[in-house]
Design a protein around this motif. Structure first.
Motif, PDB file in Angstrom:
ATOM      1  N   TRP A   1       0.861  -1.188   0.000  1.00  0.00           N
ATOM      2  CA  TRP A   1       0.000   0.000   0.000  1.00  0.00           C
ATOM      3  C   TRP A   1       0.893   1.233   0.000  1.00  0.00           C
ATOM      4  O   TRP A   1       1.766   1.371   0.858  1.00  0.00           O
ATOM      5  CB  TRP A   1      -0.901   0.011   1.237  1.00  0.00           C
ATOM      6  CG  TRP A   1      -1.835  -1.165   1.308  1.00  0.00           C
ATOM      7  CD1 TRP A   1      -1.729  -2.234   2.143  1.00  0.00           C
ATOM      8  CD2 TRP A   1      -3.016  -1.386   0.525  1.00  0.00           C
ATOM      9  NE1 TRP A   1      -2.774  -3.119   1.912  1.00  0.00           N
ATOM     10  CE2 TRP A   1      -3.571  -2.613   0.930  1.00  0.00           C
ATOM     11  CE3 TRP A   1      -3.650  -0.666  -0.496  1.00  0.00           C
ATOM     12  CZ2 TRP A   1      -4.731  -3.140   0.361  1.00  0.00           C
ATOM     13  CZ3 TRP A   1      -4.800  -1.184  -1.061  1.00  0.00           C
ATOM     14  CH2 TRP A   1      -5.336  -2.401  -0.642  1.00  0.00           C
ATOM     15  N   LEU A   2       0.689   2.137  -0.942  1.00  0.00           N
ATOM     16  CA  LEU A   2       1.484   3.370  -1.004  1.00  0.00           C
ATOM     17  C   LEU A   2       0.801   4.493  -0.231  1.00  0.00           C
ATOM     18  O   LEU A   2       1.465   5.390   0.276  1.00  0.00           O
ATOM     19  CB  LEU A   2       1.695   3.791  -2.469  1.00  0.00           C
ATOM     20  CG  LEU A   2       2.394   2.763  -3.355  1.00  0.00           C
ATOM     21  CD1 LEU A   2       2.465   3.271  -4.786  1.00  0.00           C
ATOM     22  CD2 LEU A   2       3.786   2.454  -2.828  1.00  0.00           C
ATOM     23  N   SER A   3      -0.528   4.446  -0.177  1.00  0.00           N
ATOM     24  CA  SER A   3      -1.276   5.435   0.610  1.00  0.00           C
ATOM     25  C   SER A   3      -2.675   4.899   0.880  1.00  0.00           C
ATOM     26  O   SER A   3      -3.169   4.037   0.151  1.00  0.00           O
ATOM     27  CB  SER A   3      -1.368   6.782  -0.126  1.00  0.00           C
ATOM     28  OG  SER A   3      -2.186   6.647  -1.269  1.00  0.00           O
ATOM     29  N   GLY A   4      -3.282   5.397   1.951  1.00  0.00           N
ATOM     30  CA  GLY A   4      -4.693   5.123   2.206  1.00  0.00           C
ATOM     31  C   GLY A   4      -5.032   3.749   2.734  1.00  0.00           C
ATOM     32  O   GLY A   4      -6.216   3.381   2.747  1.00  0.00           O
ATOM     33  N   GLU A   5      -4.054   2.975   3.189  1.00  0.00           N
ATOM     34  CA  GLU A   5      -4.343   1.610   3.641  1.00  0.00           C
ATOM     35  C   GLU A   5      -5.443   1.580   4.703  1.00  0.00           C
ATOM     36  O   GLU A   5      -6.277   0.665   4.726  1.00  0.00           O
ATOM     37  CB  GLU A   5      -3.067   0.957   4.185  1.00  0.00           C
ATOM     38  CG  GLU A   5      -3.293  -0.481   4.653  1.00  0.00           C
ATOM     39  CD  GLU A   5      -2.021  -1.152   5.125  1.00  0.00           C
ATOM     40  OE1 GLU A   5      -0.954  -0.495   5.147  1.00  0.00           O
ATOM     41  OE2 GLU A   5      -2.090  -2.338   5.484  1.00  0.00           O
TER      42      GLU A   5
END
Ligand SMILES: [Zn+2]
Ligand SMILES: [Zn+2]
Length: 135
Positions: free
Chosen positions: A54-58
């Motif tokens: 996950w790069l963002s918003g997990e």
């Protein structure tokens, strides 16, 4: 050098990368997948060895499991877009094809659960096709 796939949700808050190859690509017409998608079928890529990052918003990603079943769907709680998930039961990473922003360089493996398909899901390849939206 494994393939690197990138994806995101509709609102852009969730972004992810997947390193590795997909082994199966199923178009599932079962009733649960039709509820998940609101459409004729789900289109999910499967991999037993690819890694999801996950790069963002997990924290925005929720996984819903249909009670009494193994059917799960992950989605962005902000926009509702289908998101990848690591199966709780089983070793497969399941990736909705439409969540990917990089090209999917393989054909679907098969249509599955055709016996359970929508009553309007017959001969769709013969329905009139428009390049854009209806005018
Ligand atoms: Zn979103
Ligand atoms: Zn299904």
């Amino acid at each position: 050098m494994p393939s690197l796939h990138k994806g995101s949700c509709q609102c852009g808050a969730v972004r992810f990368e997947i390193a590795g190859e997909f082994e199966h690509f199923f178009l599932c017409h079962c009733g649960r997948c039709r509820k998940d998608t609101g459409s004729a079928h789900a289109a999910n890529l499967f991999s037993s060895q690819a890694n999801l990052t996950w790069l963002s918003g997990e924290k925005l990603v929720k996984t819903y499991r249909v009670p009494g079943s193994r059917h799960e769907k992950s989605f962005c709680t902000e926009c509702g877009a289908a998101m990848p998930r690591q199966q709780t039961d089983g070793a497969m990473l399941v990736v909705p094809a439409g969540s990917l922003d990089t090209p999917v360089n393989r054909r679907p493996t098969a249509h599955i659960a055709m016996a359970d398909r929508a009553d309007w899901d017959n001969g769709l390849e013969t329905v009139r096709k428009l390049e854009g939206m209806p005018g």
